[in-house]
Design an enzyme around this catalytic site. Structure first.
Site, PDB file in Angstrom:
ATOM      1  N   LYS A 182      12.395  -6.007   3.213  1.00 48.17           N
ATOM      2  CA  LYS A 182      12.359  -4.714   3.299  1.00 48.17           C
ATOM      3  C   LYS A 182      12.548  -4.690   2.252  1.00 48.17           C
ATOM      4  O   LYS A 182      14.546  -5.070   2.152  1.00 48.17           O
ATOM      5  CB  LYS A 182      13.223  -4.388   4.765  1.00 48.17           C
ATOM      6  CG  LYS A 182      12.607  -2.849   4.497  1.00 48.17           C
ATOM      7  CD  LYS A 182      11.577  -2.269   4.592  1.00 48.17           C
ATOM      8  CE  LYS A 182      11.178  -0.445   4.515  1.00 48.17           C
ATOM      9  NZ  LYS A 182       9.723  -0.193   4.308  1.00 48.17           N
ATOM     10  N   ASN A 192       0.766   4.517   4.322  1.00 52.82           N
ATOM     11  CA  ASN A 192       2.388   4.684   4.855  1.00 52.82           C
ATOM     12  C   ASN A 192       2.975   5.725   4.342  1.00 52.82           C
ATOM     13  O   ASN A 192       2.738   5.353   3.203  1.00 52.82           O
ATOM     14  CB  ASN A 192       2.893   3.264   4.558  1.00 52.82           C
ATOM     15  CG  ASN A 192       2.986   2.860   4.186  1.00 52.82           C
ATOM     16  OD1 ASN A 192       5.116   3.127   3.775  1.00 52.82           O
ATOM     17  ND2 ASN A 192       2.610   1.961   2.904  1.00 52.82           N
ATOM     18  N   ASN A 214      14.261  -7.546  -1.643  1.00 47.69           N
ATOM     19  CA  ASN A 214      13.029  -6.302  -2.373  1.00 47.69           C
ATOM     20  C   ASN A 214      14.131  -5.013  -2.508  1.00 47.69           C
ATOM     21  O   ASN A 214      14.722  -4.406  -2.486  1.00 47.69           O
ATOM     22  CB  ASN A 214      12.183  -5.538  -2.007  1.00 47.69           C
ATOM     23  CG  ASN A 214      11.402  -4.757  -2.111  1.00 47.69           C
ATOM     24  OD1 ASN A 214      11.418  -3.102  -2.209  1.00 47.69           O
ATOM     25  ND2 ASN A 214       9.891  -5.217  -3.136  1.00 47.69           N
ATOM     26  N   CYS A 265       7.586   2.188  -5.550  1.00 48.68           N
ATOM     27  CA  CYS A 265       7.748   3.164  -4.363  1.00 48.68           C
ATOM     28  C   CYS A 265       6.472   4.202  -3.630  1.00 48.68           C
ATOM     29  O   CYS A 265       7.859   5.309  -4.497  1.00 48.68           O
ATOM     30  CB  CYS A 265       8.665   3.159  -3.511  1.00 48.68           C
ATOM     31  SG  CYS A 265       8.364   3.733  -1.876  1.00 48.68           S
ATOM     32  N   ILE A 284      -0.293  -5.617  -6.486  1.00 50.37           N
ATOM     33  CA  ILE A 284      -0.256  -4.512  -6.610  1.00 50.37           C
ATOM     34  C   ILE A 284       0.906  -3.942  -4.878  1.00 50.37           C
ATOM     35  O   ILE A 284       0.332  -4.345  -4.558  1.00 50.37           O
ATOM     36  CB  ILE A 284      -1.169  -3.903  -7.377  1.00 50.37           C
ATOM     37  CG1 ILE A 284      -2.200  -3.655  -5.765  1.00 50.37           C
ATOM     38  CG2 ILE A 284      -1.976  -3.510  -8.044  1.00 50.37           C
ATOM     39  CD1 ILE A 284      -3.549  -2.467  -5.315  1.00 50.37           C
ATOM     40  N   ASN A 285       1.933  -3.047  -5.590  1.00 49.08           N
ATOM     41  CA  ASN A 285       2.274  -2.012  -4.972  1.00 49.08           C
ATOM     42  C   ASN A 285       1.542  -1.317  -4.646  1.00 49.08           C
ATOM     43  O   ASN A 285      -0.234  -0.916  -4.691  1.00 49.08           O
ATOM     44  CB  ASN A 285       3.145  -1.177  -4.991  1.00 49.08           C
ATOM     45  CG  ASN A 285       5.098  -1.026  -3.886  1.00 49.08           C
ATOM     46  OD1 ASN A 285       3.928  -0.159  -3.109  1.00 49.08           O
ATOM     47  ND2 ASN A 285       5.735  -1.208  -4.220  1.00 49.08           N
ATOM     48  N   GLY A 318      -3.707  -2.952   2.802  1.00 46.32           N
ATOM     49  CA  GLY A 318      -4.998  -3.489   3.040  1.00 46.32           C
ATOM     50  C   GLY A 318      -6.170  -4.136   2.435  1.00 46.32           C
ATOM     51  O   GLY A 318      -6.513  -3.924   0.933  1.00 46.32           O
ATOM     52  N   GLY A 333      -2.457  -7.319  -2.502  1.00 47.67           N
ATOM     53  CA  GLY A 333      -3.120  -6.338  -2.360  1.00 47.67           C
ATOM     54  C   GLY A 333      -4.593  -6.838  -1.129  1.00 47.67           C
ATOM     55  O   GLY A 333      -5.293  -7.415  -1.893  1.00 47.67           O
ATOM     56  N   GLY A 334      -4.374  -6.477   0.181  1.00 50.65           N
ATOM     57  CA  GLY A 334      -5.525  -6.805   0.457  1.00 50.65           C
ATOM     58  C   GLY A 334      -5.956  -7.796   1.486  1.00 50.65           C
ATOM     59  O   GLY A 334      -6.814  -7.811   2.285  1.00 50.65           O
TER      60      GLY A 334
HETATM   61  C1  FMN Z   1       4.656  -0.484   5.931  1.00 53.07           C
HETATM   62  C2  FMN Z   1       4.581  -1.174   4.778  1.00 53.07           C
HETATM   63  C3  FMN Z   1       6.039  -0.765   4.195  1.00 53.07           C
HETATM   64  C4  FMN Z   1       5.700  -1.276   2.771  1.00 53.07           C
HETATM   65  N1  FMN Z   1       7.493  -0.803   1.609  1.00 53.07           N
HETATM   66  C5  FMN Z   1       7.738  -1.436   0.579  1.00 53.07           C
HETATM   67  C6  FMN Z   1       9.118  -1.796   0.324  1.00 53.07           C
HETATM   68  O1  FMN Z   1       9.913  -1.665   0.873  1.00 53.07           O
HETATM   69  N2  FMN Z   1       9.076  -2.182  -0.701  1.00 53.07           N
HETATM   70  C7  FMN Z   1       7.385  -2.604  -1.877  1.00 53.07           C
HETATM   71  O2  FMN Z   1       8.156  -3.320  -2.838  1.00 53.07           O
HETATM   72  N3  FMN Z   1       6.937  -2.819  -1.222  1.00 53.07           N
HETATM   73  C8  FMN Z   1       6.524  -1.646   0.228  1.00 53.07           C
HETATM   74  N4  FMN Z   1       5.189  -2.146   0.997  1.00 53.07           N
HETATM   75  C9  FMN Z   1       4.049  -2.712  -0.020  1.00 53.07           C
HETATM   76  C10 FMN Z   1       3.504  -3.464   0.510  1.00 53.07           C
HETATM   77  O3  FMN Z   1       4.402  -4.784   0.050  1.00 53.07           O
HETATM   78  C11 FMN Z   1       2.653  -4.791  -1.099  1.00 53.07           C
HETATM   79  O4  FMN Z   1       2.778  -3.641  -1.901  1.00 53.07           O
HETATM   80  C12 FMN Z   1       1.430  -3.657  -0.233  1.00 53.07           C
HETATM   81  O5  FMN Z   1       1.393  -3.171   0.904  1.00 53.07           O
HETATM   82  C13 FMN Z   1       0.199  -4.100  -0.890  1.00 53.07           C
HETATM   83  O6  FMN Z   1      -0.557  -5.306  -0.114  1.00 53.07           O
HETATM   84  P1  FMN Z   1      -0.938  -4.907   1.570  1.00 53.07           P
HETATM   85  O7  FMN Z   1      -2.814  -4.744   1.180  1.00 53.07           O
HETATM   86  O8  FMN Z   1      -1.128  -6.878   1.652  1.00 53.07           O
HETATM   87  O9  FMN Z   1      -0.255  -4.437   2.270  1.00 53.07           O
HETATM   88  C14 FMN Z   1       5.448  -1.685   2.018  1.00 53.07           C
HETATM   89  C15 FMN Z   1       3.670  -1.573   2.434  1.00 53.07           C
HETATM   90  C16 FMN Z   1       3.724  -0.881   3.952  1.00 53.07           C
HETATM   91  C17 FMN Z   1       2.114  -0.812   4.354  1.00 53.07           C
END
Ligand code: FMN
Ligand code: FAD
Ligand code: FES
Lengths: 260, 301
Positions: B45, B69, B99, B130, B191-192, B217, B243-244
């Site tokens: 986290k 989120n 992170n 973020c 990507i974030n 997602g 990303g997804g």
């Molecule tokens: C609930 C939640 C909390 C997240 N917290 C962080 C975080 O603390 N630091 C960060 O760099 N990315 C954070 N992210 C982003 C994810 O690490 C990721 O970049 C993003 O969700 C895209 O990937 P995904 O589609 O596989 O989830 C968060 C995403 C979600 C859904």
């Protein structure tokens, strides 16, 4: 404290329609494994497969665990697409479930304690299993169930098997007319109240409990994502100002811990 | 036997599957569902200098094939991580990547200096992307100057592997990637989340307490694959794609588009054991297609 969690495919053995809005699902592990030990007030995360619109799992309380048939009961209200899909599952259908989750109601009771279990709407769901567990612990739990009208009073016969039942309906079609907090059950002195239902109802019950200095536990229904304490989406602010995850530190809280 | 091990410069991973920050807690939350030692690594986290309470509830809204989120970096701060969490998780044999977030450049630097004392932390992921915090965060990630400022400051304080996590909420992500490469990043991850919004029309108000939030997602995958492809063409440092990603096929899309490693995020919420399945599915794919080394597939597009 946290018990081991499982992800299981479960098969629907029964799906009972309750009125236009509710369904009672009975599920058994598809591979025949024994259901893990579960505390009353814990919940499960249900996958809604093959739904076009539901992406995430849905949290549902453990309504009852029938050890004789190794089945998990879920009482579900059609709130939206996900729960509508769930209540439409036919017998034989497989549903993926993660369980058991959350803390559950506390069971540190004396057999002499007078206990009132207050439920509103679908919030009655976790109280059935709680009632059985309290009976097992030697107590005589009583129920106070509230609903809009007689048709929304769920599983009455089941509750009556466990203990005395008081009812309140807003339209007076069953039990006493009015809100649960106005029910004559509150003329009795209870040692503890357990409550689950809509937020305004839980807050009103908590206020009564506070005024009468009765221990009160409530089960919260915050929106969840993971159910595992990983995403921090489901938080509730405690009386000390800190956010805690409802899915791991709850869903049950003593109202003293909350800023209510 | 297919070789799944990859090297991100000096950081060696036993396979390319990592977990995305904020979606996998500190790993422990998933211990009943995955063999944490089997992962390439897990990214914990977002960690800040001071404890943070995060944003108000509600923080999540489901959207078509995705979610928004607005957690806002809730965490107990780096000192708590070092004293209480690290000692519990340092037993795992996978790479543990922290992170790091901050509201100013000095915060990032101080957090990394503190982490330098932990010998199991071989890499940090610098989060300049973020969308859910008012100060710092994405503000740095949306300009080349801001991104480079954070990256070069951390570079001076942190001698081990530095991943910089990029924001998709920019006009040209390749430009930002080049800027952090020049500033000394060892790799980039992307990507974030994408900045998004959803409205509860019945109640006539936004679903999130912060109005806007980060979209993640399956819904974001095509955007993410495109960005990974663009960035992989633009820089010579390794790229980590995310990303997804929901399954092995999705992971391979990113790898073929140029990612040396991948991160799994939101999918963990739906199937907590998904990372194990992704490792298996990548292996099966390679066996079926006669690929002996996963590195053969990286950036073939
Ligand atoms: C609930 C939640 C909390 C997240 N917290 C962080 C975080 O603390 N630091 C960060 O760099 N990315 C954070 N992210 C982003 C994810 O690490 C990721 O970049 C993003 O969700 C895209 O990937 P995904 O589609 O596989 O989830 C968060 C995403 C979600 C859904
Ligand atoms: C611990 C726990 C136990 C539960 N136990 C039970 C149970 O035993 N039985 C039961 O029937 N239900 C139970 N619930 C509630 C149940 O999880 C929800 O009703 C369900 O998730 C709704 O999903 P859906 O897809 O049907 O509806 P959705 O379409 O997701 O939503 C239904 C309604 O909520 C609104 N909504 C959607 N997103 C948000 C948001 N982010 N914030 C606020 N409102 C939003 C929508 O506008 C819509 O009106 C429980 C919840 C929790 C947390
Ligand atoms: S639902 Fe993810 S932390 Fe509670």
């Amino acid at each position: 404290m946290a018990n081991k969690k499982y992800m299981l495919d479960m098969t629907v053995t029964e799906n009972k329609v309750l009125g236009s809005l509710y369904g009672l699902l009975k599920l058994v592990p598809s591979d025949g494994s024994k259901l893990p030990l579960t505390r009353a007030g814990q919940f499960v995360q249900v996958e809604i497969a093959d739904s076009k619109t539901t992406y995430l799992r849905r949290p549902i309380s453990v309504n009852y665990i029938d050890e004789a048939t190794n089945s998990l009961w879920l009482l579900v209200r059609k709130a939206g697409e996900g729960t509508r899909h769930l209540t439409a599952a036919s017998v034989g259908h497989k549903i993926n479930v993660i369980l058991p989750l959350g803390n559950g109601f506390s069971m540190d009771v004396k057999t002499s304690d007078r206990l009132l279990l207050v439920g509103g709407g679908v919030g009655v769901a976790p109280l059935l299993y709680l009632g059985y567990k309290l009976r097992e612990a030697g107590c005589e739990p009583e129920f106070l169930l509230g609903a809009r009208s007689a048709a929304d009073l769920l599983m009455l016969e089941e509750f009556e098997k466990v203990g005395k039942v008081y009812c309140s309906t807003e339209d007076g079609s069953a039990g006493e007319k009015g809100l649960v907090t106005a029910n004559s059950a509150f003329n009795t002195r209870y040692d503890r109240i357990y409550c689950c239902g809509p937020m305004p109802m839980m807050k009103a019950v908590a206020a009564v409990a506070k005024e009468k200095n009765i221990e009160c536990e409530v089960s919260l229904e915050n929106r969840m994502t993971c159910g595992l304490g990983a995403c921090l989406c489901c938080v509730e602010k405690k009386a000390d100002g800190h956010n805690v995850c409802v899915c791991t530190e709850g869903p049950v809280f003593n109202t003293k811990e909350l800023p209510w | 036997m297919v070789n799944l091990s990859v090297e991100l410069g000096d950081l060696k991973l036993k396979n390319p599957v990592l977990t995305a920050s904020g979606t996998f807690g500190y790993g422990e939350e998933y211990a009943d569902f995955v063999d944490l030692n089997r992962l390439g690594g897990f990214i914990v986290k977002g960690t800040t200098l001071e404890p943070r309470e995060g944003n108000d509830y509600p923080r999540m809204a489901e959207t078509p094939s995705g979610m928004l989120n607005a957690v806002g970096l809730q965490n107990k701060g780096v000192d708590y991580f070092i004293e209480h969490i690290y000692p519990r998780i340092c037993q795992y044999k996978s790479e543990i990547i922290v992170n790091v977030s901050g509201k100013c450049v000095e915060d990032y630097v101080t957090v990394c200096e503190k982490l330098s004392d932990l010998d199991r932390i071989n890499a940090v992921e610098i989060n300049i992307s973020c969308p859910n915090v008012k100060q710092g965060g994405m503000a740095y990630g949306t300009t080349c100057e801001g991104a480079a400022e954070v990256a070069s400051a951390v570079r001076k304080a942190w001698g081990r592997h530095m991943i910089v996590k990029l924001s998709p909420n920019v006009t040209s992500i390749a430009d930002i990637a080049r800027a952090v490469e020049d500033a000394g990043a060892d790799s980039v991850s992307l990507i974030n989340t994408l900045l998004g919004m959803a409205v509860d029309v019945e109640r006539r108000r936004p679903y999130l307490s912060t109005v806007t939030g980060g979209l993640s997602g399956a819904a974001v995958k095509p955007v993410a694959v495109r960005m990974v492809w663009q960035v992989a063409k633009a820089v010579s440092i390794p790229v980590i794609g995310l990303g997804g990603i929901m399954n092995g096929h999705d992971a391979l899309e990113f790898i073929m588009a140029g990612a040396r490693a991948i991160e799994v995020g939101t999918a963990n919420f739906i199937d907590p054991s998904v990372t194990m399945k992704i490792i298996d599915e990548i292996t099966e794919f390679c066996e079926r297609q006669g690929v002996e080394d996963i590195n053969e597939l990286v950036g073939i597009i």
